[in-house]
Design an enzyme around this catalytic site. Structure first.
Site, short mmCIF file in Angstrom:
data_model
loop_
_atom_site.label_atom_id
_atom_site.label_comp_id
_atom_site.label_asym_id
_atom_site.label_seq_id
_atom_site.Cartn_x
_atom_site.Cartn_y
_atom_site.Cartn_z
CD GLU A 22 -2.87 -1.05 0.06
OE1 GLU A 22 -3.33 0.13 -0.19
OE2 GLU A 22 -3.09 -2.14 -0.29
CD GLU A 63 -4.57 4.65 4.74
OE1 GLU A 63 -5.06 3.71 4.11
OE2 GLU A 63 -4.68 5.77 4.81
CD GLU A 70 -9.14 0.29 1.21
OE1 GLU A 70 -8.11 -0.16 0.58
OE2 GLU A 70 -9.74 1.17 1.14
#
Length: 117
Positions: A22, A63, A70
């Site tokens: 990410e 985050e 996700e």
């Protein structure tokens, strides 16, 4: 003691996996590293300097949770699902709120340093 050691290893592995996959995690880690010396100059007190770093650590934590949501959602299905889309949007909104909080804390600290507040 062994449980603490294993939990630390698992946490490290999770952070490394998230950073590898990410861009947002990598950006926030870089921001966190930059904030450590910068907070020393911006913070009027030692406590304020610590707060400036901690608020960015909180942002990173949010985050990481969003990334986990996700990844889990994508593991369930790659097909478009309206409810999963809403869950992802909520995770993204949580990151947005954390960004606003971090930004507000840093702006206040800079204003405090400049004698504006």
């Amino acid at each position: 003691m062994r449980r603490l050691y294993l939990a630390t290893i698992n946490s490290w592995n999770g952070l490394v996996a998230a950073a590898r996959s990410e861009a947002a995690i990598r950006e926030e880690l870089a921001l966190l590293l930059l904030s450590i010396p910068l907070a020393y100059f911006v913070g009027v007190t030692t406590a304020r300097s610590i707060e400036l770093v901690l608020v960015l650590m909180l942002l990173l934590a949010v985050e990481l949770l969003n990334t986990a949501i996700e990844k889990l959602a994508d593991r369930l299905t790659l097909d478009h699902d309206e409810q999963i889309g809403r869950v992802k949007d909520m995770g993204s909104a949580a990151v947005g709120v954390a960004l606003l909080i971090a930004g507000a804390v840093w702006i206040f600290a800079i204003a405090e340093r400049l004698g504006i507040v």
